[in-house]
Scaffold this active site. Structure first.
Site, PDB file in Angstrom:
ATOM      1  N   LYS A  22       0.835  -1.196   0.000  1.00 22.91           N
ATOM      2  CA  LYS A  22       0.000   0.000   0.000  1.00 22.91           C
ATOM      3  C   LYS A  22       0.873   1.251   0.000  1.00 22.91           C
ATOM      4  O   LYS A  22       0.649   2.179  -0.779  1.00 22.91           O
ATOM      5  CB  LYS A  22      -0.917  -0.027   1.228  1.00 22.91           C
ATOM      6  CG  LYS A  22      -2.096   0.896   1.131  1.00 22.91           C
ATOM      7  CD  LYS A  22      -2.970   0.804   2.385  1.00 22.91           C
ATOM      8  CE  LYS A  22      -3.722  -0.508   2.441  1.00 22.91           C
ATOM      9  NZ  LYS A  22      -4.262  -0.783   3.789  1.00 22.91           N
ATOM     10  N   ARG A  91      -3.270   2.887   8.620  1.00 17.21           N
ATOM     11  CA  ARG A  91      -3.600   1.766   7.749  1.00 17.21           C
ATOM     12  C   ARG A  91      -2.443   0.785   7.682  1.00 17.21           C
ATOM     13  O   ARG A  91      -1.301   1.170   7.480  1.00 17.21           O
ATOM     14  CB  ARG A  91      -3.870   2.293   6.332  1.00 17.21           C
ATOM     15  CG  ARG A  91      -4.617   3.606   6.320  1.00 17.21           C
ATOM     16  CD  ARG A  91      -4.611   4.278   4.950  1.00 17.21           C
ATOM     17  NE  ARG A  91      -5.250   3.484   3.926  1.00 17.21           N
ATOM     18  CZ  ARG A  91      -5.255   3.834   2.645  1.00 17.21           C
ATOM     19  NH1 ARG A  91      -4.632   4.945   2.248  1.00 17.21           N
ATOM     20  NH2 ARG A  91      -5.855   3.072   1.758  1.00 17.21           N
ATOM     21  N   GLY A 100      -7.768  -9.535   5.897  1.00 13.37           N
ATOM     22  CA  GLY A 100      -7.901 -10.280   7.142  1.00 13.37           C
ATOM     23  C   GLY A 100      -6.886  -9.847   8.171  1.00 13.37           C
ATOM     24  O   GLY A 100      -6.887 -10.357   9.280  1.00 13.37           O
ATOM     25  N   MET A 102      -5.160  -6.277  10.081  1.00 12.51           N
ATOM     26  CA  MET A 102      -5.853  -5.244  10.829  1.00 12.51           C
ATOM     27  C   MET A 102      -6.717  -4.377   9.926  1.00 12.51           C
ATOM     28  O   MET A 102      -6.375  -4.103   8.798  1.00 12.51           O
ATOM     29  CB  MET A 102      -4.855  -4.358  11.552  1.00 12.51           C
ATOM     30  CG  MET A 102      -5.537  -3.674  12.701  1.00 12.51           C
ATOM     31  SD  MET A 102      -4.664  -2.239  13.302  1.00 12.51           S
ATOM     32  CE  MET A 102      -5.144  -1.040  12.101  1.00 12.51           C
ATOM     33  N   ARG A 335      -3.368  -1.064  -6.542  1.00  6.75           N
ATOM     34  CA  ARG A 335      -2.439  -2.193  -6.608  1.00  6.75           C
ATOM     35  C   ARG A 335      -2.813  -2.991  -7.852  1.00  6.75           C
ATOM     36  O   ARG A 335      -3.911  -2.818  -8.393  1.00  6.75           O
ATOM     37  CB  ARG A 335      -2.534  -3.069  -5.368  1.00  6.75           C
ATOM     38  CG  ARG A 335      -3.877  -3.744  -5.241  1.00  6.75           C
ATOM     39  CD  ARG A 335      -4.063  -4.416  -3.918  1.00  6.75           C
ATOM     40  NE  ARG A 335      -5.503  -4.502  -3.678  1.00  6.75           N
ATOM     41  CZ  ARG A 335      -6.053  -4.746  -2.523  1.00  6.75           C
ATOM     42  NH1 ARG A 335      -5.320  -4.931  -1.462  1.00  6.75           N
ATOM     43  NH2 ARG A 335      -7.358  -4.824  -2.402  1.00  6.75           N
ATOM     44  N   HIS A 451     -15.792  -8.398   0.802  1.00 13.15           N
ATOM     45  CA  HIS A 451     -14.800  -9.287   1.406  1.00 13.15           C
ATOM     46  C   HIS A 451     -14.889 -10.692   0.822  1.00 13.15           C
ATOM     47  O   HIS A 451     -13.896 -11.282   0.407  1.00 13.15           O
ATOM     48  CB  HIS A 451     -15.012  -9.316   2.919  1.00 13.15           C
ATOM     49  CG  HIS A 451     -14.082 -10.242   3.645  1.00 13.15           C
ATOM     50  ND1 HIS A 451     -14.398 -11.554   3.915  1.00 13.15           N
ATOM     51  CD2 HIS A 451     -12.823 -10.047   4.118  1.00 13.15           C
ATOM     52  CE1 HIS A 451     -13.378 -12.117   4.542  1.00 13.15           C
ATOM     53  NE2 HIS A 451     -12.417 -11.227   4.691  1.00 13.15           N
ATOM     54  N   SER A 794      16.227 -41.332 -15.368  1.00 18.40           N
ATOM     55  CA  SER A 794      14.941 -40.702 -15.073  1.00 18.40           C
ATOM     56  C   SER A 794      14.791 -40.678 -13.555  1.00 18.40           C
ATOM     57  O   SER A 794      14.860 -41.723 -12.909  1.00 18.40           O
ATOM     58  CB  SER A 794      13.793 -41.490 -15.710  1.00 18.40           C
ATOM     59  OG  SER A 794      12.562 -40.933 -15.319  1.00 18.40           O
ATOM     60  N   ASP A 799      10.230 -41.898  -4.741  1.00 19.04           N
ATOM     61  CA  ASP A 799      11.094 -42.781  -3.949  1.00 19.04           C
ATOM     62  C   ASP A 799      12.343 -42.046  -3.473  1.00 19.04           C
ATOM     63  O   ASP A 799      12.820 -42.277  -2.368  1.00 19.04           O
ATOM     64  CB  ASP A 799      11.501 -44.012  -4.765  1.00 19.04           C
ATOM     65  CG  ASP A 799      10.514 -45.157  -4.575  1.00 19.04           C
ATOM     66  OD1 ASP A 799      10.154 -45.416  -3.416  1.00 19.04           O
ATOM     67  OD2 ASP A 799      10.108 -45.772  -5.577  1.00 19.04           O
ATOM     68  N   CYS A 862      10.175 -38.628 -13.767  1.00 20.44           N
ATOM     69  CA  CYS A 862       8.819 -39.159 -13.801  1.00 20.44           C
ATOM     70  C   CYS A 862       8.306 -39.097 -12.371  1.00 20.44           C
ATOM     71  O   CYS A 862       9.081 -39.086 -11.428  1.00 20.44           O
ATOM     72  CB  CYS A 862       8.792 -40.576 -14.343  1.00 20.44           C
ATOM     73  SG  CYS A 862       9.849 -41.720 -13.463  1.00 20.44           S
ATOM     74  N   TYR A 882      13.473 -33.446 -19.910  1.00 22.20           N
ATOM     75  CA  TYR A 882      12.003 -33.506 -19.922  1.00 22.20           C
ATOM     76  C   TYR A 882      11.469 -33.789 -18.530  1.00 22.20           C
ATOM     77  O   TYR A 882      12.199 -34.255 -17.650  1.00 22.20           O
ATOM     78  CB  TYR A 882      11.503 -34.568 -20.905  1.00 22.20           C
ATOM     79  CG  TYR A 882      11.771 -35.999 -20.476  1.00 22.20           C
ATOM     80  CD1 TYR A 882      10.863 -36.677 -19.652  1.00 22.20           C
ATOM     81  CD2 TYR A 882      12.920 -36.667 -20.882  1.00 22.20           C
ATOM     82  CE1 TYR A 882      11.111 -37.988 -19.246  1.00 22.20           C
ATOM     83  CE2 TYR A 882      13.172 -37.968 -20.485  1.00 22.20           C
ATOM     84  CZ  TYR A 882      12.258 -38.615 -19.659  1.00 22.20           C
ATOM     85  OH  TYR A 882      12.499 -39.898 -19.249  1.00 22.20           O
TER      86      TYR A 882
HETATM   87  P1  ADP Z   1      -7.530  -2.221   3.416  1.00 18.46           P
HETATM   88  O1  ADP Z   1      -6.138  -2.691   3.568  1.00 18.46           O
HETATM   89  O2  ADP Z   1      -8.512  -3.061   4.123  1.00 18.46           O
HETATM   90  O3  ADP Z   1      -7.878  -1.922   1.999  1.00 18.46           O
HETATM   91  P2  ADP Z   1      -7.246   0.628   3.762  1.00 18.46           P
HETATM   92  O4  ADP Z   1      -6.120   1.083   4.578  1.00 18.46           O
HETATM   93  O5  ADP Z   1      -7.111   0.746   2.296  1.00 18.46           O
HETATM   94  O6  ADP Z   1      -7.600  -0.844   4.214  1.00 18.46           O
HETATM   95  O7  ADP Z   1      -8.499   1.425   4.222  1.00 18.46           O
HETATM   96  C1  ADP Z   1      -9.758   0.982   3.910  1.00 18.46           C
HETATM   97  C2  ADP Z   1     -10.632   2.123   3.456  1.00 18.46           C
HETATM   98  O8  ADP Z   1     -10.615   3.162   4.420  1.00 18.46           O
HETATM   99  C3  ADP Z   1     -10.170   2.799   2.204  1.00 18.46           C
HETATM  100  O9  ADP Z   1     -10.596   2.148   1.069  1.00 18.46           O
HETATM  101  C4  ADP Z   1     -10.851   4.123   2.314  1.00 18.46           C
HETATM  102  O10 ADP Z   1     -12.169   4.023   1.881  1.00 18.46           O
HETATM  103  C5  ADP Z   1     -10.782   4.379   3.787  1.00 18.46           C
HETATM  104  N1  ADP Z   1      -9.656   5.266   4.073  1.00 18.46           N
HETATM  105  C6  ADP Z   1      -8.391   4.924   4.397  1.00 18.46           C
HETATM  106  N2  ADP Z   1      -7.639   6.020   4.561  1.00 18.46           N
HETATM  107  C7  ADP Z   1      -8.443   7.067   4.328  1.00 18.46           C
HETATM  108  C8  ADP Z   1      -8.255   8.482   4.320  1.00 18.46           C
HETATM  109  N3  ADP Z   1      -7.083   9.011   4.601  1.00 18.46           N
HETATM  110  N4  ADP Z   1      -9.306   9.252   4.037  1.00 18.46           N
HETATM  111  C9  ADP Z   1     -10.495   8.692   3.762  1.00 18.46           C
HETATM  112  N5  ADP Z   1     -10.756   7.407   3.752  1.00 18.46           N
HETATM  113  C10 ADP Z   1      -9.737   6.576   4.021  1.00 18.46           C
HETATM  114 MG    MG Z   2      -7.692  -0.610   0.917  1.00 23.30          MG
HETATM  115 MG    MG Z   3      10.085 -45.665  -7.594  1.00 22.85          MG
END
Ligand code: ADP
Ligand code: MG
Ligand code: MG
Length: 915
Positions: A22, A91, A100, A102, A335, A451, A794, A799, A862, A882
């Protein structure tokens, strides 16, 4: 002093190791001049230090203070200032995206005082309160570890009390009340008031991000994705922008192409007057980007421009998070987007057509695993189905299973061997285990970026989401569609390619990609063999098939490894050939001793004279010859490696206990047991405690006179028959389980004699090389000597793995592999992916020394590793000629062999590590 903090203006997309994905991409977008709210990134190195020391490094505090001051100067506001507050989001962001981990904490810097300042500058009391209550709840949940339901319940109670259903209808005064309830929850749950000091909020949130690296679900995710445990996460501190400032504001998630199908064109979800995770959480239903363009054409135009820019810059599908604050667009994340297998192929081919990437690059954008996924069967379009509902096609595939409504039940039923479909209103990171256990995931809320959809796509699970007609009640474990009730355990079927949900079982048919692989592009596009409905393919499917063809054709041209198949019968051989096999790398001859022929083996084992033994062997020759003729015909012109008998003889005799019982019973009845007595004696004589290490392979060939000679004769005569019939058999004879060159010399002498005899008798020229398997450490370590007597090698990596590790697969897999994977002795089973540093070293030694003794020695593999992508890359690197794998894996291996050749100069992208 290490530099722990980087401003967004300082980095770029290639610094994911240090800045996390990120952070690196925020920096890249900043560098491109795109509208990114200013901020800074705390490095993964700081996190690693923190995790090792158990405390925040002192330099970090200082550097954060400095970065914060720079940010405040730049914006002209101070964090949490009571009059005019700067607010930030905190973030997490590791090198590899990890849904999954924080959750983000938004609105950091708000407190009882600055909430009034926010009211002043926004002119919107409701908005300021809403932001504050979000902070307390998010902070409470993610930083203070308070059960999220407590906040949700407080909100529900208030709404019920006010008689409203939508959050948006809560007034500023309502929200003030909610803030008080939230603060009370914090006090009760933690014994401390909600922290009011902005810097303390920031520091605690950063620490929580560091700690989230080691949560149970983060570890589980890493284990599955093979992400190393010691990378750590970065923390991004980003100036807040607000999508919840009224109708001309909003927040959204979008893709530059459809990540589910690969179709070109914008794709996304937009939620007006909303903040943060509202979109992904699937709480309210979202608008499409087209809807957005109608409501707010100016912002949409800006967004489309940025999307184009990003896609051209990254030369790939981008996944984007954005917010519009009062008509001004802000980019919050981008990304390279995850995508389904089908989308991966289509997008790679499109980007080649658009001249954004080369064919070589296209090959690096797809994987063998993705191709394997496209070869899965699909629901039979002609089958009778009871359509229950239609949702969004979030992740393709056909999944049938018992409906389950929570993660724990999914895991339990799956462990008991049942197929399950996880049904939820929406999923959250706690559902991860259930999603892994399930065949498919079905949700009633949320868009294609929810999600459930994102995670399912990432792990190749079939997923249908947002099937709104389905009313899911997790408490009673039922789902309703109209008057149909689905109870836990009822079978449902979901189609992740169409979004359809069916009641009951649905039969499946061959995928169009398999039709293409077997019958070629033209036949498949014409629909001659496709889909079973006789009509041509629809445009989307045709485009996919064409993309697979383009990329696989290029892989074939690029690869150096040849790909053979393991096949024992003519049918398997024919199929393998259609799928592109360039020969047979392993034809096991064991099955030629089974069935009716078992009696001949009994006779052989019981023979008390050379005549009886020879007669038994003689009787086997024509039978085996017949089998070989069919096989050589199916593989005409291509090499077929015939392995002489490998398993111990007792495998062809009756079971010891059963036979003993039979004899005892017969004797009791006074019946004649003479034959069975002899047989039982032989079975006992041949019984072994460790058959894997016993009388098998070449040892058997040397102990039972005439056995291997008989097999060689059958193969040679079959070859002669084929030559006489005008065919072109390319037979190779392979001796199993050789540990000493002497063993091979002895068998070779016999074989050469037989070959010369057959050639003379039949008046044909027989060119039949004789080689050996390398499947014992001693063979690998003396390969230079063995090469003197071997025309080819081969590797029998199965084994070789067993003997190098000193364990037998049958005994250990159930006994302790799961534990070894858990505690990290293995990152993957060595039977699945070749243990490159251990067993692989034997492979390298044998290859080098074998070729040193006999330049140009042909060497293959093989065994199942030949069809495993990571192992294929290893075999390519070692320089084998191969690999041989099961027929159905041949296309996958062709693709991976091509990828290995391309990746050659790019060794960083080598073995082990996340895909
Ligand atoms: P994740 O890794 O779960 O994508 P993010 O860090 O991208 O988490 O944050 C999730 C959402 O929080 C972002 O998509 C955005 O909508 C909101 N967010 C994060 N930072 C900001 C910010 N500085 N201003 C406004 N919204 C934010
Ligand atoms: Mg995000
Ligand atoms: Mg064998």
């Amino acid at each position: 002093m290490p530099k722990y903090v980087f401003e967004f203006t300082e980095g770029g997309k290639d610094e994911k190791d240090l800045l996390g994905g990120k952070g690196a991409n925020l920096a890249e977008m900043t560098r491109l001049g795109l509208p990114v709210p200013p901020g800074f990134t705390v490095t993964t190195e700081a996190c690693r230090r923190y995790l090792v020391d158990g405390a925040v490094p002192p330099e970090l505090r200082v550097q954060v203070t400095r970065a914060l001051r720079a940010l405040e100067d730049r914006i002209g506001r101070q964090l949490g200032d009571p009059e005019d507050p700067l607010l930030v989001s905190v973030r997490s962001g590791a090198k590899f995206s990890m849904p999954g981990m924080m959750e983000t904490v938004l609105n950091v810097g708000l407190n009882d005082a600055s909430v009034h300042g926010l009211t002043q500058i926004s002119g919107d009391a409701r908005f300021a309160r809403d932001s504050y209550r979000r902070l307390i709840a998010m902070f409470g949940r993610t930083v203070l570890d308070i059960e999220g339901a407590l906040f949700a319940d407080a909100m529900d109670d208030l709404k019920k009390d006010r008689g409203i259903t939508d959050d948006v209808d809560l007034t500023a005064d309502d929200l003030d009340e909610l803030i008080d309830s939230y603060k009370k929850i914090v006090q009760e749950q933690t014994g401390r008031p909600f922290p009011q000091h902005p810097r303390e909020q920031l520091d605690l949130a950063m620490k929580a991000v560091f700690d989230s690296w080691n949560t149970e679900r983060a570890r589980l995710y890493r284990r599955r994705e093979r992400i190393p445990n010691d990378l750590g996460t970065a923390v991004n501190v980003c100036t807040m922008v607000f999508g919840n400032l009224g109708g001309d504001s909003g927040t959204g998630v979008c893709f530059t192409r459809d990540p589910a199908s690969g179709k070109q064109g914008h794709y996304g979800d937009y939620l007006p007057n909303a903040q943060g995770e509202d979109v992904v959480a699937g709480i309210r239903n979202t608008l499409t980007l087209d809807d957005m363009a109608e409501r707010d054409p100016a912002s949409a135009r800006q967004l489309f421009g940025v999307m184009r820019r990003l896609e051209t810059h990254y030369r790939d599908l981008c996944d984007i998070e954005f917010t519009v604050e009062r008509g001004k667009l802000w980019m919050l994340q981008t990304r390279v987007g995850k995508r389904t297998a089908g989308a991966a192929f289509r997008i790679a081919a499109q980007l080649v057509d658009e001249q954004l990437i080369t064919l070589d690059e296209a090959l690096t954008r797809v994987t063998g695993e993705q191709l394997a996924r496209l070869m899965f069967p699909q629901f039979d379009p002609a089958a009778e189905k009871k359509l229950l509902a239609k949702g969004l096609a979030a992740s393709p595939g056909a999944a049938v299973g018992a409906a389950v409504f929570d993660s724990a039940v999914a895991v339990k039923r799956h462990a008991a061997g049942e197929s399950v479909v996880l049904v939820r209103r929406e999923t959250n990171p706690d559902d991860l285990e259930g999603m892994i256990a399930a065949n498919g995931v079905l949700t009633s809320r949320g868009g294609k970026t929810s999600h459930a959809a994102v995670v399912a796509r990432g792990m190749g699970r079939t997923c249908v989401c947002g099937a709104e007609a389905i009313d899911v009640d997790v408490r009673t474990r039922t789902a309703r569609v109209g008057d149909v009730v689905i109870n836990e355990g009822d079978v449902i079927a979901i189609d992740g390619t169409t979004g359809e949900v069916f009641l009951g079982d649905v039969p499946v048919v061959t995928s169009p990609v398999v039709d293409y692989l077997e019958h070629g592009l033209d036949a498949t596009l014409a629909g001659a063999d496709g889909g079973g409905n006789g009509a041509g393919l629809d445009e989307e499917t045709a485009d996919l098939v064409r993309a697979v063809d383009t990329i696989l054709t290029h892989a074939d041209a690029a690869r150096r490894l040849r790909v053979r198949a393991n096949a024992d019968t003519a049918d398997d051989a024919a199929r393998a050939r259609r799928l592109g096999a360039q020969g047979i790398g392993l034809c096991r001859t064991e099955h030629m001793f089974l069935g009716d022929r078992r009696v001949l083996i009994e006779r052989l084992v019981l023979a008390d004279s050379a005549e009886v033994r020879d007669a038994a062997l003689e009787a086997l020759v024509p039978l085996q010859r017949g089998d070989f003729v069919e096989l050589f015909e199916a593989m005409d012109g291509l090499p077929v490696t015939v392995r002489l008998l490998d398993p111990p003889l007792h495998e062809f005799l009756p079971d010891r206990t059963e036979l003993a019982v039979k004899v005892a019973v017969a004797r009791e009845r006074g019946e004649d047991t003479a034959h069975d007595d002899k047989l039982l004696a032989a079975v006992e004589r041949l019984h072994e405690s460790n058959p894997m290490l016993g009388l098998r392979g070449v040892r058997l060939g040397l102990t039972i006179p005439g056995l291997f000679a008989m097999q060689v004769r059958a193969a040679a005569e079959a070859a002669a028959d084929r030559i006489t019939a005008g065919g072109n058999p390319q037979v190779e004879i392979m001796v199993p389980l050789v540990g000493s060159v002497m063993e091979l010399h002895l068998i070779r002498d016999q074989a050469d004699t037989v070959l010369a005899e057959v050639a003379a008798q039949r008046g044909v020229r027989l060119d039949i090389p004789i080689g050996t398997m390398i499947e014992l450490p001693r063979a690998a370590l003396t390969a230079g000597r063995i090469a003197e007597a071997a025309d080819f090698f081969s590797f029998g990596t199965n084994d070789l793995t067993q003997t190098a590790w000193g364990f037998s697969r049958d005994d250990v897999e159930a006994a302790f592999f799961a534990h070894y994977l858990d505690v990290g002795v293995f990152t993957v089973s060595p039977f699945e992916t070749l243990d490159a540093i251990g067993v692989g070293r034997l492979v390298r030694i044998a290859t080098e020394e074998g070729r040193a003794a006999r330049p140009g020695l042909k060497i293959g593999v093989c065994g199942e590793h030949g069809g495993d992508p990571e192992s294929v890359h290893f075999f390519h690197d070692v320089g084998l000629d191969y690999v041989s794998c099961s027929p159905f894996r041949v296309p996958v291996t062709r693709l991976e062999a091509g990828r290995a050749a391309i990746a050659e100069d790019d060794t960083a992208e080598g073995l082990a590590g996340p895909r």
